[in-house]
Write an enzyme that holds these catalytic residues in place. Structure first.
Site, short mmCIF file in Angstrom:
data_model
loop_
_atom_site.label_atom_id
_atom_site.label_comp_id
_atom_site.label_asym_id
_atom_site.label_seq_id
_atom_site.Cartn_x
_atom_site.Cartn_y
_atom_site.Cartn_z
CG HIS A 344 39.07 49.85 24.20
ND1 HIS A 344 38.50 50.62 25.18
CD2 HIS A 344 38.82 48.56 24.57
CE1 HIS A 344 37.94 49.85 26.09
NE2 HIS A 344 38.11 48.59 25.75
CD GLU A 345 38.84 45.82 21.90
OE1 GLU A 345 39.22 44.91 22.66
OE2 GLU A 345 37.84 46.52 22.13
CD GLU A 367 36.83 46.08 29.04
OE1 GLU A 367 37.14 46.99 28.26
OE2 GLU A 367 36.78 44.89 28.70
#
Length: 906
Positions: A344-345, A367
């Site tokens: 995700h990051e 996001e």
């Protein structure tokens, strides 16, 4: 420009920033200087920027092409504490700056304590050593609006600038930043600046005259200048860190990128998986986006105290220990968390960092993409055995609609008029709904065209800012038709539809879309939106499956001719909507369940549960459907939905012992046979979904109070208490065993969990499991001990307090006491969490499982009497959840009892 935004008269283009960190001071503190290059777009008599009142400014100076460097008295600086905005009156330097003037520079020096609220530049405590000493280190958390807590700045995403950072620290400490270090030399302070010195001539080195400290040898480390970036992505850290290293070899550039993960020395051995996932993910992202990772290195820093889960600072990712540490005592769930969080990051290095939203109303661009990529696209490629598409439905798809079916939800793109509003949109709408909408679009247009369009979007806005229309433009260019118009209502409107399916005798379906609400009371103006709905009609004929990918519902109603009596809408659960069938069709689907895929069955079960809870259908229909599916089911994720439905019914009827006990009999009746069949131990070659099903079966049967399963749990826990032997505690069953052993036990079991919780050698997921166990006790004296821990900041970290509220909220014996505690201590909790996300997370844990009309009135009255501006969204959503549960109780209690009696559970 709206009054909540900074004026555009003056903007930064480059920051020279020096930060001196003194961890040994009492209290730990930092001092800093900045020279900020300014572009003056309009003539102005003042400069307005963001500055938190906790920063003490000691020196200010200004220079420009037509103004000599001039010191400005600090009295010319006024700070509005509410807006965290500073205004520098330029009357002392001739009245102002002229539009277009060259060489404008602002010098500022400031100092502050290193706070412990996990925002800005703050201190974190490592694990205690054998003498009880806990080392301190410092790191940043700036998203969304906390860069101003560490430095004067233009703290808005649109104000991208470059940063040349120097870190001054004691020579034995490690310093980290977004970029790679280019030099590290001994530091000795120059002569101190007087209040009248400007420190803006070309010979002055930023940070050279920061105040000296009384002890130690110091080093100044200079880092490479960053590309243009937004303030919330700036990051730096200082402390005693160890690291593991790897490399990424880019096929696009031929360059080798150093990869490192940092943690305290006692934890670094648990960080290998986090480093590996980073190494595996980077080349896939470069291939999908056709854009190389642009920075010269990529670090990850694991923090003991961290408010959010993790943070995508460009070149220096940060996050909780639970997000990045994994060892042999960790569960499969913990492994998945490390994998998905790191991926995700990593996605943010492109979505958010190199291309940033113009304003927080487009947070979802960051996001939602990171969630889609980190929870689905990349894990499918790296960990195919995890079956992440099905798990995405079970988590994000369900989570998105659980929140978005409430009247208090918000659109994916939502206005953010102040910082408190910004904090509140880091929720399931921005993350899970946004990702589910993107997953739907990817499935409809095809993955190749989708990622080609994404690449077009990214390349057009490299090192700049963008908004939703820019994304739709890129995908439209790839697909060859306008996607912005068909996707607009998915992002600009609140909610989602339920498609009602009416059948006639000639195989014709009438399909109607309306907004779905958890309270099933849609009012006229709330039902105006018409969504572009991919129907994805699946039919099964003689074992042959066919899906109509062209069927779209964009009007209120339409007819559709089906070619089989075995059909369902929303094949593979691609679309973000619910489907309501007739009771007769739902019964047929229950009998035909194995003709459809796992993803189909997960969607059907989720729909049945949601429709019942909201009053679109009877709860008995959902229970009957789940029971029918369970008779032939073999897969983890459908069983997970069945467990969720039964658990939700047990939770809503938690104060009705008759119904609650009977539902527990249903749970045990379905899941106890699975336990008998699968046992408690994993085989070496068990695939992940088998491990998950075993853990689900044991946990659900135990939650239902099955005496045989509980006896086995107590038996497996006993050697851990007496001999410290945890060999009988399978990591995937650890939370269940911990919580149920404490629930069934007394002081000895509780003390063991307290020991595990306080041990620095426990891995992060084990500590979290111990937290839940400490909340599960039924002994009054032990319950008192847990509640006594809550205000003790030495006993419970701020980052973990919400976990205790969640654990206590799951305990029927103290559910009301838990809610009352939060109400009684609201002022103190508000003060403790004045800058972070903690209280927002605690509200759901403390109140989210209440379900009576009495509790609804009590909670509504409480929040109505308090200022909850910072939490108004989650408060409204929580209250609405209690409303929906109390309505469900009133509506379906007799229906549930009738079904339980008919099936001999009552």
């Amino acid at each position: 420009m709206a009054d909540y935004r900074l004026p555009t008269t003056v903007r930064p283009t480059h920051y020279q920033l020096a930060v001196k960190t003194d961890l040994a001071a009492t209290p730990a503190s930092f001092s800093a200087e900045a020279i900020i290059d300014l572009a003056v777009d309009e003539t102005t008599s003042s400069i307005v920027f963001n500055l938190h009142p906790s920063l003490s400014v000691t020196h200010i100076a200004l220079a420009s092409g037509d103004l000599e460097a001039t010191a400005i008295p600090t009295s010319a600086l006024s700070v509005d504490a509410e807006t965290e905005r500073a205004t520098l009156d330029l009357g002392a330097v001739g009245g102002g700056l002229t539009a277009g003037v060259h060489g404008a520079k602002l010098f500022v020096r400031w100092e502050a304590e290193l706070g412990g609220n996990m925002m800005g530049y703050y201190k974190s405590n490592g694990d205690a050593d054998e003498h009880g000493n806990r080392p301190i280190y410092a790191l940043t958390q700036f998203e969304p609006t906390a860069a101003r807590r560490a430095m004067p700045c233009w703290d808005e995403p649109l104000h991208k600038a470059t940063y040349a950072l120097s870190m001054i620290a004691r020579e034995d400490q490690v310093v980290l930043a977004n970029m790679d270090a280019v030099s590290a030399v001994p530091w000795q302070p120059a002569a101190p600046l007087s209040s009248s010195e400007a420190a803006l001539d070309a010979s002055y080195t930023v940070g050279s005259s920061l105040p000296a400290s009384s002890s130690g040898s110091w080093t100044v480390t200079q880092f490479t200048t960053t590309p243009p970036m937004s303030t919330y992505l700036v990051a730096f850290a200082c402390g005693d860190f160890a690291h593991l290293a790897a490399e990424h070899h880019s096929k696009l550039t031929g360059k080798t990128i150093p990869l490192k993960i940092y943690a305290t020395a006692n934890q670094i051995h648990k960080a290998q998986l986090g480093l590996d996932v980073k190494k595996w993910g980077l080349p896939i992202y470069e291939e999908l986006f056709d854009i190389p990772y642009p920075l010269p290195k990529l670090d990850t820093l694991v923090a003991h105290d961290f408010d959010m889960g993790a943070m995508e600072n460009w070149g220096l990712i940060t996050g909780r220990t639970t997000a990045y540490l994994y060892d042999e005592r960790s569960s499969l769930a913990a492994k998945k968390r490390v994998g998905t969080v790191q991926l995700h990051e990593l996605a943010h290095m492109w979505f958010g960092d190199i291309v940033t939203m113009k304003w927080w109303d487009n947070l979802w661009l960051n996001e939602a993409f990171a969630t889609l990529m980190g929870s689905l696209v990349l894990p499918e490629r790296i960990f195919p055995e995890w079956k992440m598409n099905s798990e995405f439905i079970d988590t994000h798809w369900v989570r998105a609609m659980d929140l978005d079916c409430r009247r208090s939800s918000h659109p994916i793109e939502v206005a953010c008029p102040d910082s408190s509003q910004i904090n509140q949109i880091f929720d399931a709408i921005s993350y899970s709904k946004g990702a589910s909408v993107l997953r739907m679009l990817k499935s409809v247009v095809g993955e190749e065209k989708f990622f080609k369009g994404v690449s077009i979007y990214l390349k057009k806005h490299l090192y700049s800012n963008a908004q939703s229309s820019d994304l739709w433009e890129g995908i439209s260019q790839s697909v060859g038709k306008d996607m912005g118009s068909v996707m607009a209502n998915w992002t600009l409107k609140v909610g989602f539809p339920v498609i009602t399916v009416e059948e006639s005798g000639d195989s014709e379906l009438k399909l109607t879309q309306n907004r779905f609400l958890s309270t099933n009371d849609v009012k006229g103006g709330e039902n105006e939106t018409l969504w572009w709905v991919p129907l994805e009609v699946k039919t099964v004929n003689g074992g042959k499956t066919d899906v109509d990918h062209d069927a779209i519902l964009s009007d209120r109603s339409a007819t559709y001719k089906v070619s089989s009596d075995s059909f369902k809408l929303n094949a593979e659960t691609i679309g973000l909507y619910r489907v309501q069938y007739t009771p007769e069709r739902l019964a047929k689907l229950g009998a035909q369940a194995q003709s459809f895929t796992v993803d189909d069955r997960v969607g059907l079960l989720s729909d049945a549960s949601a429709l019942a809870s909201a009053g679109y259908s009877k709860t008995s229909a959902a229970l009957a459907f789940a029971a029918a599916v369970a008779t032939t089911e073999t897969e983890y994720l459908p069983f997970s939905q069945i467990s969720n439905l039964l658990g939700t019914v047990a939770r809503v009827w938690w104060e009705d012992d008759e119904v609650h006990d009977a539902i527990n009999k249903v749970r045990a009746n379905i899941f106890r046979p699975l336990v008998d069949k699968m046992g408690y131990e994993h085989a070496e070659d068990d695939p992940p979904d088998v491990k998950q099903l075993r853990a689900l079966a044991v946990s659900t049967a135990a939650a239902a109070g099955d005496e045989t399963v509980l006896a086995e749990i107590v038996k497996r826990f006993e050697p851990f208490v007496t001999l410290n032997d945890d060999s009988g505690i399978t990591p995937d069953l650890q939370r269940t065993i911990f919580t149920k052993a404490v629930r069934e036990g007394s002081k000895a079991e509780y003390e063991k969990m307290l020991e595990v919780y306080n041990s620095p050698t426990s891995n992060p997921s084990t500590k979290v499991d111990a937290m839940f166990a400490l909340c599960a006790t039924q002994e009054p004296a032990l319950i008192d001990r847990t509640f006594a821990m809550l205000p003790d900041t030495k006993a419970i970290k701020d980052q973990d307090l919400y976990i205790f509220f969640k654990g206590l909220g799951a305990n029927r014996a103290v559910r009301h006491r838990n809610a009352q505690y939060v109400m009684d201590n609201w002022v103190a909790l508000n003060e403790r969490y004045n800058a972070s996300f903690g209280l927002r997370n605690a509200i759901g844990g403390a109140f989210g499982k209440l379900s009576s009309k009495h509790d609804l009135e009590r909670v509504s009255a409480f929040f109505g009497a308090h200022d909850v501006k910072k939490y108004k969204l989650v408060v409204a959503q929580t209250v609405e959840g209690i409303q929906a549960a109390s309505d469900w109780l009133a509506r379906d209690t007799e229906d549930v009892k009738a079904w339980l009696k008919e099936n001999r559970f009552l």
